[in-house]
Design a protein around this motif. Structure first.
Motif, PDB file in Angstrom:
ATOM      1  N   THR A 169      27.397  21.235 -10.252  1.00 22.66           N
ATOM      2  CA  THR A 169      26.903  20.007 -10.924  1.00 22.66           C
ATOM      3  C   THR A 169      26.790  20.009 -12.440  1.00 22.66           C
ATOM      4  OG1 THR A 169      25.698  19.903  -8.685  1.00 22.66           O
ATOM      5  CG2 THR A 169      25.198  17.970 -10.436  1.00 22.66           C
ATOM      6  N   ILE A 170      26.198  21.028 -12.671  1.00 20.68           N
ATOM      7  CA  ILE A 170      25.789  21.050 -14.100  1.00 20.68           C
ATOM      8  C   ILE A 170      27.172  21.110 -15.015  1.00 20.68           C
ATOM      9  CG2 ILE A 170      24.969  22.553 -16.078  1.00 20.68           C
ATOM     10  CD1 ILE A 170      22.999  23.387 -14.031  1.00 20.68           C
ATOM     11  N   LEU A 171      28.203  21.747 -14.437  1.00 18.81           N
ATOM     12  CA  LEU A 171      29.593  21.807 -14.897  1.00 18.81           C
ATOM     13  C   LEU A 171      30.140  20.370 -15.003  1.00 18.81           C
ATOM     14  CD1 LEU A 171      31.698  24.852 -13.498  1.00 18.81           C
ATOM     15  CD2 LEU A 171      31.153  24.314 -15.982  1.00 18.81           C
ATOM     16  N   VAL A 172      30.395  19.569 -14.078  1.00 19.10           N
ATOM     17  CA  VAL A 172      30.655  18.363 -14.128  1.00 19.10           C
ATOM     18  C   VAL A 172      29.927  17.349 -15.199  1.00 19.10           C
ATOM     19  CG1 VAL A 172      30.937  15.966 -12.755  1.00 19.10           C
ATOM     20  CG2 VAL A 172      31.396  18.231 -11.713  1.00 19.10           C
ATOM     21  N   CYS A 173      28.517  17.585 -15.210  1.00 18.79           N
ATOM     22  CA  CYS A 173      27.893  16.592 -16.391  1.00 18.79           C
ATOM     23  C   CYS A 173      28.120  17.322 -17.661  1.00 18.79           C
ATOM     24  CB  CYS A 173      26.439  16.895 -15.928  1.00 18.79           C
ATOM     25  SG  CYS A 173      26.128  15.951 -14.724  1.00 18.79           S
ATOM     26  N   SER A 174      28.349  18.406 -17.699  1.00 16.48           N
ATOM     27  CA  SER A 174      28.351  19.259 -18.976  1.00 16.48           C
ATOM     28  C   SER A 174      29.685  18.665 -19.731  1.00 16.48           C
ATOM     29  CB  SER A 174      28.398  20.580 -19.248  1.00 16.48           C
ATOM     30  OG  SER A 174      27.091  20.996 -18.783  1.00 16.48           O
ATOM     31  N   VAL A 175      30.900  18.851 -18.929  1.00 17.51           N
ATOM     32  CA  VAL A 175      32.061  18.471 -19.247  1.00 17.51           C
ATOM     33  C   VAL A 175      32.375  17.134 -19.629  1.00 17.51           C
ATOM     34  CG1 VAL A 175      34.641  18.431 -18.909  1.00 17.51           C
ATOM     35  CG2 VAL A 175      33.169  20.472 -18.159  1.00 17.51           C
ATOM     36  N   GLY A 176      31.516  16.282 -18.831  1.00 19.42           N
ATOM     37  CA  GLY A 176      31.514  14.890 -19.026  1.00 19.42           C
ATOM     38  C   GLY A 176      30.967  14.336 -20.409  1.00 19.42           C
ATOM     39  N   GLY A 177      29.781  14.984 -20.363  1.00 19.61           N
ATOM     40  CA  GLY A 177      28.814  14.862 -21.850  1.00 19.61           C
ATOM     41  C   GLY A 177      29.637  15.135 -22.881  1.00 19.61           C
ATOM     42  N   LEU A 178      30.410  16.287 -23.002  1.00 18.30           N
ATOM     43  CA  LEU A 178      31.168  16.738 -24.129  1.00 18.30           C
ATOM     44  C   LEU A 178      32.384  15.511 -24.221  1.00 18.30           C
ATOM     45  CD1 LEU A 178      31.547  20.385 -23.663  1.00 18.30           C
ATOM     46  CD2 LEU A 178      30.642  19.248 -25.580  1.00 18.30           C
ATOM     47  N   LEU A 179      32.953  15.183 -22.899  1.00 17.79           N
ATOM     48  CA  LEU A 179      34.198  14.206 -23.499  1.00 17.79           C
ATOM     49  C   LEU A 179      33.452  12.764 -23.720  1.00 17.79           C
ATOM     50  CD1 LEU A 179      36.335  14.843 -20.159  1.00 17.79           C
ATOM     51  CD2 LEU A 179      36.933  15.230 -22.495  1.00 17.79           C
ATOM     52  N   GLY A 180      32.180  12.508 -23.296  1.00 17.97           N
ATOM     53  CA  GLY A 180      31.704  11.248 -23.592  1.00 17.97           C
ATOM     54  C   GLY A 180      31.300  11.308 -25.305  1.00 17.97           C
ATOM     55  N   CYS A 181      30.837  12.487 -25.847  1.00 18.92           N
ATOM     56  CA  CYS A 181      30.756  12.378 -27.252  1.00 18.92           C
ATOM     57  C   CYS A 181      31.955  12.435 -28.104  1.00 18.92           C
ATOM     58  CB  CYS A 181      29.827  13.665 -27.704  1.00 18.92           C
ATOM     59  SG  CYS A 181      28.404  13.812 -26.968  1.00 18.92           S
ATOM     60  N   VAL A 182      33.236  12.805 -27.674  1.00 20.33           N
ATOM     61  CA  VAL A 182      34.498  12.781 -28.258  1.00 20.33           C
ATOM     62  C   VAL A 182      34.863  11.207 -28.214  1.00 20.33           C
ATOM     63  CG1 VAL A 182      36.747  13.559 -28.161  1.00 20.33           C
ATOM     64  CG2 VAL A 182      35.169  15.102 -27.648  1.00 20.33           C
ATOM     65  N   LEU A 183      34.765  10.713 -27.018  1.00 19.77           N
ATOM     66  CA  LEU A 183      34.869   9.224 -26.868  1.00 19.77           C
ATOM     67  C   LEU A 183      34.208   8.124 -27.886  1.00 19.77           C
ATOM     68  CD1 LEU A 183      35.288   8.501 -22.946  1.00 19.77           C
ATOM     69  CD2 LEU A 183      37.161   8.105 -24.746  1.00 19.77           C
ATOM     70  N   ALA A 184      32.824   8.564 -28.159  1.00 21.00           N
ATOM     71  CA  ALA A 184      31.957   7.810 -28.784  1.00 21.00           C
ATOM     72  C   ALA A 184      32.370   7.983 -30.248  1.00 21.00           C
ATOM     73  CB  ALA A 184      30.574   8.345 -28.657  1.00 21.00           C
ATOM     74  N   ILE A 185      32.864   9.252 -30.686  1.00 18.35           N
ATOM     75  CA  ILE A 185      33.285   9.417 -31.962  1.00 18.35           C
ATOM     76  C   ILE A 185      34.378   8.681 -32.288  1.00 18.35           C
ATOM     77  CG2 ILE A 185      33.862  11.116 -33.696  1.00 18.35           C
ATOM     78  CD1 ILE A 185      31.865  13.104 -32.420  1.00 18.35           C
ATOM     79  N   VAL A 186      35.302   8.903 -31.682  1.00 24.83           N
ATOM     80  CA  VAL A 186      36.733   8.388 -31.508  1.00 24.83           C
ATOM     81  C   VAL A 186      36.797   6.626 -31.646  1.00 24.83           C
ATOM     82  CG1 VAL A 186      39.186   8.133 -30.650  1.00 24.83           C
ATOM     83  CG2 VAL A 186      38.064  10.324 -30.590  1.00 24.83           C
ATOM     84  N   GLY A 187      35.829   6.167 -30.602  1.00 20.54           N
ATOM     85  CA  GLY A 187      35.967   4.966 -30.285  1.00 20.54           C
ATOM     86  C   GLY A 187      34.958   4.033 -31.279  1.00 20.54           C
ATOM     87  N   SER A 188      34.147   4.801 -32.332  1.00 18.05           N
ATOM     88  CA  SER A 188      33.151   4.026 -33.018  1.00 18.05           C
ATOM     89  C   SER A 188      33.638   3.013 -34.115  1.00 18.05           C
ATOM     90  CB  SER A 188      32.292   5.285 -33.892  1.00 18.05           C
ATOM     91  OG  SER A 188      33.258   5.949 -34.762  1.00 18.05           O
ATOM     92  N   GLY A 189      34.883   3.278 -34.604  1.00 16.60           N
ATOM     93  CA  GLY A 189      35.430   2.185 -35.307  1.00 16.60           C
ATOM     94  C   GLY A 189      35.794   0.987 -34.471  1.00 16.60           C
ATOM     95  N   ILE A 190      35.927   1.135 -33.124  1.00 16.76           N
ATOM     96  CA  ILE A 190      36.342  -0.168 -32.390  1.00 16.76           C
ATOM     97  C   ILE A 190      35.031  -0.856 -32.047  1.00 16.76           C
ATOM     98  CG2 ILE A 190      37.332  -0.940 -30.136  1.00 16.76           C
ATOM     99  CD1 ILE A 190      39.108   1.567 -30.506  1.00 16.76           C
ATOM    100  N   VAL A 191      34.241  -0.008 -31.696  1.00 16.28           N
ATOM    101  CA  VAL A 191      32.940  -0.613 -31.040  1.00 16.28           C
ATOM    102  C   VAL A 191      31.976  -1.270 -32.469  1.00 16.28           C
ATOM    103  CG1 VAL A 191      30.512   0.036 -30.503  1.00 16.28           C
ATOM    104  CG2 VAL A 191      32.379   1.248 -29.540  1.00 16.28           C
TER     105      VAL A 191
END
Length: 394
Positions: free
Chosen positions: A313-335
């Motif tokens: 469970t912790i692995l799923v959440c951790s990987v999801g959290g890391l990918l979410g941070c990358v998504l937020a950085i990449v998509g900040s311009g669009i947002v």
């Protein structure tokens, strides 16, 4: 084989389901990080824009204080006008450190925006403008040759859009006026970058607004006297005094309801993602009932089974959290682009600020969420009796 490797192998056995669950967590984290970044960035940009106005107080014609303030910040048309007598009346007040009158007007240019047309903003100023904004530097050229000169100084972006240089001429449509460019300001990162400045008297004459002003910006020698100064001008007919602190508070209050709604959506997205994680791990536990029974039958302890499922469970959440941070950085311009298009007033500059501390907080939050979300599935798995698990799992 250690628990971490074994957990990763178990998750890979259902790649599509695991990927979808991680994707859900990533999207939820990206939304929350973007919203938190907007919360930080908007306040910082708004404060910066207001500070760069150089004023503590703004005197305008009576009307909606919010409308007056935002139009001064945005530089739009539709402002109310007041007589310039009020400027002459208050400019010698001993409490005032610096003061400058302004007259804003707009003209429609049918050639703008690839022939679709658009409004150009002109602002009449005096040399006191630079005293309140000492950070305004000339990229090229200099100040007007006289108070009545038919000359303009262009903001950085205005010069870029119009493709003008010092010595060129600009034409004001419908008014049929040609003025000479004598200066171009450096970029300031504020609304001033898009303005074309003229001498105050020239602006009054060209736009047939003799004796009119849209505002008077001023700075007091002692900031503690703001309330007293406002009170003294309270009974002056036809004007209102707005402090920049009020403007900042009003604008932030206006967007607060939108922020609450957006934050609520973000929290709901996280809640749904957590439910998805719990559901995925529970399904995995039920599908591996026989396997867990065999593990316990050959000596795996209750704590070892608990630790294995908990780690998944912790692995799923951790990987999801890391990918979410990358998504937020990449998509900040669009947002940021979407938010600026939706909000009634968006300050210049970066309004979605995603810094290292925010990213670390997001990753830490998802790991903690993983700890909590994994408790129930791990408890269910560790509580299975070997014989019953082997029998029901057949």
């Amino acid at each position: 084989m250690n628990v971490l490797n074994l957990s990763a192998k178990n998750l890979k056995r259902k790649k599509i389901r695991t990927s979808l669950t991680i994707g859900g967590v990533a999207i939820a984290v990206a939304v929350l990080v973007s919203l938190a970044g907007f919360d930080r960035g908007y306040q910082k940009s708004l404060t910066g824009n207001i500070d760069k106005m150089g004023y503590q107080l703004l005197v305008t014609a009576k009307g909606c204080p919010y409308e007056a303030a935002t139009l001064m910040l945005k530089g739009g048309g539709g402002l109310r006008y007041m007589e310039d007598d009020i400027y002459n009346k208050i400019k010698n007040d001993p409490r005032i450190d610096k003061i400058t009158p302004q007259l804003v007007s707009t003209a429609f240019d049918p050639d703008r925006q690839e022939g679709q047309g658009g409004f150009v903003m002109y602002m009449g100023i005096t040399d006191s403008y630079l005293e309140l904004k000492p950070w305004s530097k000339f990229q090229n050229g200099g100040w007007f040759s006289s108070d009545t000169a038919e000359e303009v100084i262009m903001g950085y972006e205005a010069a870029e859009v119009e493709q003008r240089h010092v010595g060129d001429e600009i034409y004001i449509p419908k008014i049929d006026k040609i003025l000479k460019v004598v200066g171009i300001f450096e970029r300031t990162g504020t609304q001033d970058d898009g303005i074309i400045f003229m001498p105050l008297k020239t602006t009054q004459n060209i736009f047939s607004l003799d004796g009119k002003l849209t505002g008077v910006g001023l700075k007091l020698k002692d900031i503690q006297q703001i309330a007293e100064f406002e009170e003294d001008l309270y009974n002056e007919p036809g004007i209102q005094v707005i402090s920049m602190a009020q403007v900042r508070g009003t604008i932030l209050n206006l967007i607060s309801s939108a922020k609450v709604m957006a934050n609520s959506i973000g929290i709901i997205a996280v809640f749904i993602a957590v439910i998805g994680v719990v559901n995925t791990i529970l399904m995995s536990v039920f599908e591996r009932t026989r396997e867990i029974g065999v593990m316990k039958a050959i000596g795996a302890s209750k704590a070892a089974v608990f630790r294995l499922i908990w780690t998944e469970t912790i692995l799923v959440c951790s990987v999801g959290g890391l990918l979410g941070c990358v998504l937020a950085i990449v998509g900040s311009g669009i947002v940021e682009h979407i938010i600026k298009a939706v909000l009634p007033y968006a300050p210049e500059g970066e309004i979605v600020l995603i810094g290292p501390s925010l990213l670390l907080a997001a990753i830490a939050g998802t790991i903690i969420t993983g700890f909590v979300a994994g408790i129930y599935p791990a408890w269910r798995a560790s509580s299975m009796r070997p014989v019953e698990a082997i029998r029901t799992g057949e």
